[in-house]
Design a protein around this motif. Sequence first.
Motif, PDB file in Angstrom:
ATOM      1  N   PRO A  61       0.636  -1.227  -0.084  1.00  0.00           N
ATOM      2  CA  PRO A  61      -0.191  -0.096  -0.141  1.00  0.00           C
ATOM      3  C   PRO A  61       0.738   1.629   0.171  1.00  0.00           C
ATOM      4  O   PRO A  61       2.003   0.769   0.790  1.00  0.00           O
ATOM      5  CB  PRO A  61      -0.869  -0.325   0.901  1.00  0.00           C
ATOM      6  N   LEU A  63       2.425   4.746   1.566  1.00  0.00           N
ATOM      7  CA  LEU A  63       2.623   5.634   2.078  1.00  0.00           C
ATOM      8  C   LEU A  63       2.048   7.014   2.454  1.00  0.00           C
ATOM      9  O   LEU A  63       2.433   8.030   3.053  1.00  0.00           O
ATOM     10  CB  LEU A  63       3.856   5.328   2.910  1.00  0.00           C
ATOM     11  N   ALA A  66      -1.389   8.041   3.988  1.00  0.00           N
ATOM     12  CA  ALA A  66      -1.596   7.231   5.301  1.00  0.00           C
ATOM     13  C   ALA A  66      -0.188   7.982   6.850  1.00  0.00           C
ATOM     14  O   ALA A  66      -0.121   7.934   7.589  1.00  0.00           O
ATOM     15  CB  ALA A  66      -0.837   6.021   5.726  1.00  0.00           C
ATOM     16  N   GLU A 116      -8.555   8.441   1.969  1.00  0.00           N
ATOM     17  CA  GLU A 116      -7.172   7.234   1.850  1.00  0.00           C
ATOM     18  C   GLU A 116      -8.713   6.290   1.406  1.00  0.00           C
ATOM     19  O   GLU A 116      -8.410   5.079   0.094  1.00  0.00           O
ATOM     20  CB  GLU A 116      -6.747   6.879   2.843  1.00  0.00           C
ATOM     21  N   PHE A 189      -1.022   1.195  10.753  1.00  0.00           N
ATOM     22  CA  PHE A 189      -0.729   1.121  10.674  1.00  0.00           C
ATOM     23  C   PHE A 189       0.396   0.796  10.013  1.00  0.00           C
ATOM     24  O   PHE A 189       1.165   0.093   9.281  1.00  0.00           O
ATOM     25  CB  PHE A 189      -0.296   3.004  10.668  1.00  0.00           C
ATOM     26  N   TYR A 193       0.347  -0.968   6.239  1.00  0.00           N
ATOM     27  CA  TYR A 193       0.520  -0.309   5.881  1.00  0.00           C
ATOM     28  C   TYR A 193       1.987  -1.268   6.020  1.00  0.00           C
ATOM     29  O   TYR A 193       2.854  -0.445   4.428  1.00  0.00           O
ATOM     30  CB  TYR A 193      -0.037   1.027   5.548  1.00  0.00           C
TER      31      TYR A 193
END
Length: 199
Positions: A61, A63, A66, A116, A189, A193
Motif C-alpha cells: 500500500p 504511504l 497514510a 484514502e 498502520f 500499511y
Amino acid sequence: MIDTISFRRNLPVGAVGHRALGWWGMWMLIATEAALFAYLLFSYFYLLSQSQNIGLPATPPSLRLALPNTFILIGSSLILWWGERGMRRGRMMRQLAALGLALALGVIFMAVQGEEWRNKTFSITEHAYGSLYFTVTGFHMLHVLGGALMLAALFVWTALGHFNAERNAPITIGALYWHFVDAVWLTIFGSFYLYPYLL
C-alpha cells in the motif's frame, strides 16, 4: 433563627484529581475497545498465516497519505499532552489552545482517511483483505469521531471556565481516550500499511 444558604455561582465539574471514578471507567472502556481491535487484528494475521491469497494488493500500500496522517495523529497527542502540562500549572489558555489544535488535527485526520478510502482500488466486499481493511479502519474512524466530539465538549467547558489547576479530571480522562485512539492507529498502520512490505 433563620438559616441562610449560600449558592456557588460556578458549580464544580467532575471530581478533583485524575484518579476520579471516570478515570477508572475510561480504563475499563479502553480495555474493552482494545480487545475489539485485538480480535480484528488477530483475524487479519490469522488469515495471512493460513493463505497468502486473501486479496493482498499486488504492490504494498502507498504511504503517500497514510504516513503524513500518522504524524498528524501523533502530533495531536503531543499537543494535548503539552496542554495538560500547562493546565496543571494553571495555564488554562494553553490547555484551551491545545484542545482546539488537537480537535482540528483530529478532523484533518478523518478527512485524509476519507480521501484514502476513496482512492482504494478495492472495496469492502471484494476480498478478505478489503473486508478487514475497511472494517478495522472504519471502527477506528468511529473512535476518532467519538474522541473528536469529546475534545469539542472539553474545549467548550474549558472556554466557559469550568476547569482549573485543581479541578480538571474530565480533561485528563478525555486525553487518556485520545492517546488510546492514537495508539490503536499505530498498530493499524503497522499492520495494514507497513507489514505488507515485509511479505
